[in-house]
Design a protein around this motif. Structure first.
Motif, mmCIF file in Angstrom:
data_model
loop_
_atom_site.group_PDB
_atom_site.id
_atom_site.type_symbol
_atom_site.label_atom_id
_atom_site.label_comp_id
_atom_site.label_asym_id
_atom_site.label_seq_id
_atom_site.Cartn_x
_atom_site.Cartn_y
_atom_site.Cartn_z
ATOM 1 N N UNK A 476 0.832 -1.196 0.000
ATOM 2 C CA UNK A 476 0.000 0.000 0.000
ATOM 3 C C UNK A 476 0.872 1.254 0.000
ATOM 4 N N UNK A 477 0.243 2.399 0.187
ATOM 5 C CA UNK A 477 0.966 3.649 0.098
ATOM 6 C C UNK A 477 1.629 4.108 1.374
ATOM 7 N N UNK A 478 1.715 3.227 2.382
ATOM 8 C CA UNK A 478 2.266 3.653 3.666
ATOM 9 C C UNK A 478 3.779 3.804 3.631
ATOM 10 N N UNK A 479 4.437 3.155 2.714
ATOM 11 C CA UNK A 479 5.891 3.270 2.594
ATOM 12 C C UNK A 479 6.260 3.509 1.137
ATOM 13 N N UNK A 480 7.431 4.090 0.927
ATOM 14 C CA UNK A 480 7.915 4.353 -0.421
ATOM 15 C C UNK A 480 8.653 3.118 -0.927
ATOM 16 N N UNK A 481 8.180 2.564 -2.027
ATOM 17 C CA UNK A 481 8.866 1.430 -2.623
ATOM 18 C C UNK A 481 10.029 1.897 -3.475
ATOM 19 N N UNK A 482 11.141 1.194 -3.369
ATOM 20 C CA UNK A 482 12.339 1.554 -4.117
ATOM 21 C C UNK A 482 12.683 0.413 -5.074
ATOM 22 N N UNK A 483 12.938 0.739 -6.333
ATOM 23 C CA UNK A 483 13.400 -0.284 -7.273
ATOM 24 C C UNK A 483 14.347 0.351 -8.273
ATOM 25 N N UNK A 484 15.056 -0.515 -9.012
ATOM 26 C CA UNK A 484 16.143 -0.030 -9.878
ATOM 27 C C UNK A 484 15.988 -0.574 -11.289
ATOM 28 N N UNK A 485 15.123 0.037 -12.067
ATOM 29 C CA UNK A 485 14.887 -0.447 -13.434
ATOM 30 C C UNK A 485 16.009 -0.031 -14.384
ATOM 31 N N UNK A 486 16.983 -0.916 -14.555
ATOM 32 C CA UNK A 486 18.108 -0.598 -15.445
ATOM 33 C C UNK A 486 18.514 -1.768 -16.327
ATOM 34 N N UNK A 487 17.715 -2.834 -16.314
ATOM 35 C CA UNK A 487 17.974 -3.946 -17.216
ATOM 36 C C UNK A 487 18.979 -4.954 -16.737
ATOM 37 N N UNK A 488 19.411 -4.872 -15.457
ATOM 38 C CA UNK A 488 20.400 -5.843 -14.975
ATOM 39 C C UNK A 488 19.754 -7.077 -14.362
ATOM 40 N N UNK A 489 18.449 -7.139 -14.384
ATOM 41 C CA UNK A 489 17.747 -8.309 -13.865
ATOM 42 C C UNK A 489 17.518 -8.292 -12.375
ATOM 43 N N UNK A 490 17.927 -7.237 -11.700
ATOM 44 C CA UNK A 490 17.752 -7.120 -10.253
ATOM 45 C C UNK A 490 16.867 -5.920 -9.964
ATOM 46 N N UNK A 491 15.689 -6.170 -9.395
ATOM 47 C CA UNK A 491 14.800 -5.082 -9.029
ATOM 48 C C UNK A 491 14.353 -4.241 -10.202
ATOM 49 N N UNK A 492 14.170 -4.865 -11.375
ATOM 50 C CA UNK A 492 13.843 -4.086 -12.565
ATOM 51 C C UNK A 492 12.380 -3.675 -12.639
ATOM 52 N N UNK A 493 11.503 -4.319 -11.871
ATOM 53 C CA UNK A 493 10.088 -3.977 -11.912
ATOM 54 C C UNK A 493 9.561 -3.741 -10.504
ATOM 55 N N UNK A 494 8.501 -2.951 -10.444
ATOM 56 C CA UNK A 494 7.777 -2.731 -9.193
ATOM 57 C C UNK A 494 6.422 -3.395 -9.334
ATOM 58 N N UNK A 495 6.218 -4.511 -8.629
ATOM 59 C CA UNK A 495 4.975 -5.275 -8.725
ATOM 60 C C UNK A 495 3.998 -4.803 -7.663
ATOM 61 N N UNK A 496 2.737 -4.700 -8.049
ATOM 62 C CA UNK A 496 1.676 -4.273 -7.142
ATOM 63 C C UNK A 496 0.462 -5.161 -7.380
ATOM 64 N N UNK A 497 -0.234 -5.522 -6.323
ATOM 65 C CA UNK A 497 -1.467 -6.296 -6.431
ATOM 66 C C UNK A 497 -2.638 -5.401 -6.061
ATOM 67 N N UNK A 498 -3.644 -5.371 -6.921
ATOM 68 C CA UNK A 498 -4.841 -4.583 -6.677
ATOM 69 C C UNK A 498 -6.039 -5.521 -6.618
ATOM 70 N N UNK A 499 -6.876 -5.341 -5.636
ATOM 71 C CA UNK A 499 -8.052 -6.192 -5.448
ATOM 72 C C UNK A 499 -9.289 -5.422 -5.883
ATOM 73 N N UNK A 500 -10.036 -6.018 -6.827
ATOM 74 C CA UNK A 500 -11.199 -5.345 -7.400
ATOM 75 C C UNK A 500 -12.463 -6.156 -7.140
ATOM 76 N N UNK A 501 -13.623 -5.493 -7.095
ATOM 77 C CA UNK A 501 -14.865 -6.206 -6.758
ATOM 78 C C UNK A 501 -15.501 -6.947 -7.916
ATOM 79 N N UNK A 502 -15.095 -6.669 -9.158
ATOM 80 C CA UNK A 502 -15.712 -7.321 -10.301
ATOM 81 C C UNK A 502 -14.726 -7.381 -11.456
#
Length: 770
Positions: A476-502
């Motif tokens: 959630x938004x309570x903390x700042x997520x840090x990632x390093x998208x530079x193509x080295x295969x480490x921390x290249x994406x920031x994944x988030x899960x969203x729950x929807x009603x339909x």
């Protein structure tokens, strides 16, 4: 293999032939072919299932062909399906993607499993199955607007084989799209795959309703409401639908269809119904073709030549009539006498010589195509599905009317027109006010110029103007997520899960610190948890600069209504990258000439202050290469020999190279593992159990002169000594079944081999055993 069983009990009939003569209720000329392929010990059950389908189909058409194993050979199937309107298949399914060998031509995949004499004994049986894939299905020669129903198959609806690994959503969608492709090449315009339910309900709907195939599929009793749709990759112009048991699992229902296709297009194969027939049709329609054609009060007067009662009326040429009955059949030299009524003037009624009549269009029109798009609208003026277009095609030019009614049957909107096609837009407004959310019906009715009857059809429309709000995102938004998208295969994406009603879609966009949108996207969503990610790239595909960003995620329903977005702050820190070791394992401890160092490295995009250390398994710093040192942009390397700061060789074990960097704006830290040992050992389970399989993979630090052996010691049992399978010059693998005896305790794994100088190398690993 590759079949699904269904439990239905009726009398067994295994036959190859044509159905009994038509009964009075058989009003369709549609041709139905029912196929049961060789499916080993469940073939008898599939024959029973097929008989249930036969009993339903024969109610509506006399043209029902059964081809059952052991007589279901390719030659018989191909001959029977020529010109078929409905093809039903029970049997094995062999699709792609699958665990089996890939064939780009799909020669044995995505088709039928049929009888073949595989053992050359001259006999056919339920246990000899040959797969006839996509190239064969393209030869079926089906009738225009044909439909294929696939029942109890593996792969066809996206599912796997019983006991096989469940497919991902992506794999399931590929499977159902591939499976339909050959049948569509063979003339079908729709392919339904249903792994659990038989075809009877589909047949009933095909023959007794006028609606789209999509509406028919949605109306089945096993519709789960987990529907997703996407444009077919394999078949241009087609749309794929999936309705799994769960939101992302249980792929047993699918449809691939040309939008707008209707049930009547399948079961009433008609062509142009507005063409005049070659001969007089009774009852039917006709027109007077001579000036002042006499019409009489009785049939006998009309049959007399120059005698009898005078004519009731002389009908001018072109008078349009209904032919009611043949009052007197034709005889040698004497035309038939036809009872007629006026088509445009109801006062005309009497008898007339067939010689004075020309046959006219005597067939009722048929609504052969309908389309309501998504079937959903949201009249809230947000620019997304604010109105909806319903369209269709008749088998001839008609005067048509399209009506919209509410759930209580009240008429809300009516649009008249004429022609062979119609297209009507509805904005969901009555007197300028949006209608309430709910389900509405639309009906199209067309009457041809010769008043042969009305063609009707329609469907449902869902008005939905309420936006769905996502219930949560994680993280959630309570903390700042840090990632390093530079193509080295480490921390290249920031994944988030969203729950929807339909079900619907996820609208996602990223803004920078100034609030400007740098990237936006949309993805399909199911009701429940949905994973999405940002790869740190902008809309042009370039990596964004380091800095603070916000990801916004909102639920959007299938009508396009978008809820309130939830936000998650992110920080992109990508100037440090590629922290790694040149090898997975090295071994300076034996003091020989092999594997004495590991080259560690990292890269910074611009000058930075760097601390570079080695930590042991307890996370204690055991060596420091750089301490708050200034380094320039580019790659830095360190040939580490396994010693600490005073030059003492460290013990064998697993270590971590850790790089922390500060570019004056951001700080970043990355790490990579490196092992000092003769062998790096990985296992499929760190908590193995007796009697189960354990896979051991080994990487050697040094070049070997002998293949490594694996020694497995269980408490209370003798040690097993096993040779390992070579994968390449330094990696080996073996799967072993642990013994069931002995006792719980500690499992000892040892790998031993000789290096290229003949020196023995060995590594031991211990695991808890239950």
């Amino acid at each position: 293999m590759r079949n699904l069983a269904a439990a239905v009990a009726l009398a067994l009939v295994a036959a190859f032939g044509i159905a009994a003569p038509a009964a009075a209720t058989q009003t369709s000329a549609a041709k139905v072919v029912i196929i049961v392929g060789a499916t080993h010990d469940v073939t008898h059950q599939y024959r029973t299932n097929a008989d249930i389908a036969y009993a339903e189909a024969i109610k509506y058409t006399a043209h029902v062909t059964k081809i059952y194993s052991p007589n279901a050979t390719w030659s018989k199937v191909k001959a029977a399906t020529q010109g078929a309107n409905i093809v039903i298949y029970f049997g094995h399914g062999n699709g792609w993607p699958s665990p089996y060998t890939y064939d780009p031509a799909y020669t044995t995949k995505d088709g039928f499993g049929l009888n073949a004499d595989l053992n050359g004994d001259g006999k056919l049986s339920d246990y000899e199955n040959k797969y006839y894939g996509e190239p064969y299905m393209a030869q079926l020669g089906l009738a225009p607007n044909a439909i294929v129903l696939l029942h109890n198959l593996c792969y066809a609806s996206g599912n796997s084989e019983p006991g096989g690994a469940a497919p991902t959503v992506s794999v399931a969608h590929q499977r159902l799209d591939n499976y339909a492709a050959g049948f569509l090449k063979g003339g079908a315009r729709a392919v339904i795959a249903d792994g659990h339910m038989g075809p009877s309900a589909y047949l009933h709907g095909l023959f007794t309703s006028s609606r789209t195939i999509l509406d028919l599929w949605r109306a089945m009793p096993n519709y789960h409401g987990h529907e997703t749709s996407f444009t077919s990759t394999r078949s241009a112009g087609y749309t794929d639908y999936s309705d799994p048991d769960g939101t992302t699992s249980g792929f047993y229902r699918s449809l691939v269809v040309k939008p707008g296709m209707t049930t009547t297009a399948v079961t009433n194969p008609v062509g142009d119904t507005g063409v005049d027939p070659a001969t007089l049709v009774v009852p039917g329609r006709a027109s007077v073709v001579v000036p002042d054609a006499p019409m009489f009060a009785t049939a006998s007067a009309a049959a007399a030549t120059g005698e009898g009662d005078p004519a009731l009326l002389d009908l001018p040429a072109g008078t349009r009539l209904k032919t009611i009955a043949t009052a007197m059949p034709a005889a040698t030299g004497t035309p038939a006498v036809i009872e007629v009524q006026g088509l445009d003037d109801g006062s005309i009624s009497g008898y007339i010589s067939a010689a004075n009549l020309a046959p006219r269009d005597s067939r009722a029109p048929v609504l052969i195509g309908m389309d309501a798009g998504t079937g959903r609208l949201s009249p809230n003026d947000d620019g997304r599905l604010d109105d909806i277009v319903v369209s269709g095609m008749f088998s001839e030019s008609v005067d048509w009317t399209v009506e919209i009614r509410n759930g209580g049957g009240a008429l809300l909107d009516t649009t008249p027109g004429s022609g062979r096609t119609f297209s009507v837009s509805w904005d969901g407004l009555v007197d300028g006010i949006p209608v309430a959310d709910g389900t509405y019906t639309w009906t199209a009715r067309g009457v041809d110029a010769w008043q042969n009857g009305a063609a009707t059809g329609g469907g449902t429309l869902v008005v939905d103007s309420a936006a769905p709000n996502a219930t949560s995102i994680s993280p959630d938004g309570s903390t700042v997520g840090v990632f390093s998208p530079n193509g080295d295969g480490v921390g290249d994406t920031a994944a988030t899960t969203i729950t929807t009603p339909e079900a619907g879609a996820i609208a996602g966009w990223v803004t920078d610190a100034g609030g400007a949108t740098v990237r936006a996207w949309s993805s399909t969503a199911v009701a429940g948890a949905n994973a999405t990610s940002w790869d740190g790239r902008d809309g042009a595909g370039a990596y964004v600069p380091d800095g603070d960003y916000t990801i916004h995620l909102a639920a959007r329903d299938r009508t396009g209504n978008q809820g309130v977005a939830l936000q998650r702050p992110l920080r992109v820190v990508a100037f440090l990258s590629a922290v790694k070791s040149s090898v997975r394992v090295f071994y300076p401890q034996d003091a020989d000439r092999f594997a004495t160092t590991a080259t560690l490295s990292f890269n910074v995009a611009h000058p930075s202050m760097v601390t570079w250390t080695i930590r042991n398994a307890a996370n204690t710093v055991v060596a420091t290469h750089l301490s708050a040192a200034s380094v320039g942009a580019g790659t830095q390397t360190w040939a580490w020999d396994g010693t600490n700061d005073d030059g003492t060789l460290l013990p064998a074990g697993t270590y971590t190279t850790v790089v922390s960097a500060d570019d004056g704006v951001h700080t970043s830290s990355q790490s990579a593992r490196v092992e000092m040992n003769a062998f790096a050992i990985s296992v499929s389970s760190t908590t193995p159990k007796r009697g189960t399989k354990l896979t051991v993979a080994v990487t050697s630090a040094e070049s070997l002169s002998t293949a490594p052996r694996l020694y497995i010691t269980q408490p209370g049992l003798t040690t097993m000594s096993l040779g390992m399978t070579k994968l390449d010059s330094k990696t080996f693998k073996l799967t072993v079944t642990l013994k069931t005896g002995g006792s719980a305790g500690t499992l000892r794994i040892m790998v031993r081999a000789n290096d290229d100088d003949g020196r023995t190398q060995a590594t031991v690993r211990y695991l808890p055993l239950s």
